[in-house]
Design an enzyme around this catalytic site. Sequence first.
Site, mmCIF file in Angstrom:
data_model
loop_
_atom_site.group_PDB
_atom_site.id
_atom_site.type_symbol
_atom_site.label_atom_id
_atom_site.label_comp_id
_atom_site.label_asym_id
_atom_site.label_seq_id
_atom_site.Cartn_x
_atom_site.Cartn_y
_atom_site.Cartn_z
ATOM 1 N N ARG A 192 33.568 -45.370 14.650
ATOM 2 C CA ARG A 192 34.277 -44.888 16.138
ATOM 3 C C ARG A 192 33.635 -45.559 16.692
ATOM 4 O O ARG A 192 32.730 -46.361 17.064
ATOM 5 C CB ARG A 192 34.594 -43.211 16.831
ATOM 6 C CG ARG A 192 35.327 -42.100 15.751
ATOM 7 C CD ARG A 192 36.486 -42.207 16.175
ATOM 8 N NE ARG A 192 37.065 -41.684 15.526
ATOM 9 C CZ ARG A 192 37.528 -41.832 14.197
ATOM 10 N NH1 ARG A 192 37.239 -42.747 12.994
ATOM 11 N NH2 ARG A 192 38.803 -40.674 13.777
ATOM 12 N N HIS A 225 40.625 -50.832 12.774
ATOM 13 C CA HIS A 225 40.625 -49.637 12.760
ATOM 14 C C HIS A 225 41.321 -49.148 11.031
ATOM 15 O O HIS A 225 41.996 -47.904 11.686
ATOM 16 C CB HIS A 225 40.936 -48.421 13.809
ATOM 17 C CG HIS A 225 40.354 -47.314 13.955
ATOM 18 N ND1 HIS A 225 40.616 -46.686 15.158
ATOM 19 C CD2 HIS A 225 39.540 -46.846 12.346
ATOM 20 C CE1 HIS A 225 39.697 -45.373 14.697
ATOM 21 N NE2 HIS A 225 39.735 -45.488 13.743
ATOM 22 N N GLU A 265 41.619 -49.160 22.099
ATOM 23 C CA GLU A 265 42.479 -49.440 21.335
ATOM 24 C C GLU A 265 43.315 -49.520 20.932
ATOM 25 O O GLU A 265 43.581 -48.236 21.382
ATOM 26 C CB GLU A 265 41.471 -48.276 19.630
ATOM 27 C CG GLU A 265 40.625 -49.118 18.651
ATOM 28 C CD GLU A 265 39.691 -47.991 17.505
ATOM 29 O OE1 GLU A 265 40.502 -47.568 17.752
ATOM 30 O OE2 GLU A 265 39.022 -48.389 16.938
#
Length: 329
Positions: free
Chosen positions: A241, A289, A270
């Site tokens: 993360r 991601h 993000e």
Amino acid sequence: MSTNKKKLLITESMSQQGWALFRERGDIETVQFSNLISAADFSALLEQQAPVHGIALGATQFGEPELEASRDMKVVARIGVGYDSVDVAALSKRQVPLMIAGTANSPSVAEQALFMMLTLAKRAVELHALVKDGKWSSRLGMLPFDLFGKTVLIAGFGRIGSRTAKRCLAMEMTVLVYDPYVASDVITAAGCEAVTDLDAALPRADFVSIHCPKTKETTGLFDAARIARMKPSAYLINTARGGIVVEAALYDALVAKKLAGAGLDVFEVEPPPHDHKLFDLPNVIIAPHVAGVTREALDRMGLQTALNMLSVLDGEPIRQNAVNAEVLG
């Protein structure tokens, strides 16, 4: 809608395998929503569709206001394993289980972590450009190196970290594991070396691969002081993360050549800004991601998410996939 039916809100990223399970059920009504829905539109949707009995989330935030708007929430599920966007305490207060996809995407993330290690070790990006740019004669000044015989430190030995360890062992690496929540004999039985002091272990590692959840405890875990403990020849991999690694500190270490390189699938913000300083560094490889979002993982996660939700609604919850299993009694 019949009063006997349960209404589920399902984000658009649910796989067809998951949708198929819902369609087989005459007691389930589903409503699809966008994974990019705004907070205001999401709140309005919940109020419009209430009572809502279950929800499958992508990256959408979910907490007390959303629980209140749902009016009769029975189960919240993540199509994935991370849950930093969900207020678990708020769910637990209302005895609502949070279900995650278990091992569905762990092979995919473990593969991505190993891929990033190999890409950096073999200097894949640089050598690819070297050939295309007609610089063949300079290739011996840009030698790759082997994973064989190197040491990797894995932070977090859950579903993903343990699988990453297996892949590193297959590359004949020495595998150190730091996880204060896993017994050392479990780590040793997996062929790895358990370390209890992260700071003391960092100088030993040629690679550090992060596989812990993002919590208050792990946010900023790899700050300037911790990164400074790594060898200048070492590489940092984060497929967990954003926010576990302090990006400004990582940038400074890379520019100062106090760290050899990094592989990042996740970022503090993000999507990250287009002018992110890390993007300009040749020894950093990045991805949006997607470590756990392969074709196969999406199928597995969708199916498991549907099974998770239905298990709760049917009174036979899959306890090992519940983050707050204590609410299940």
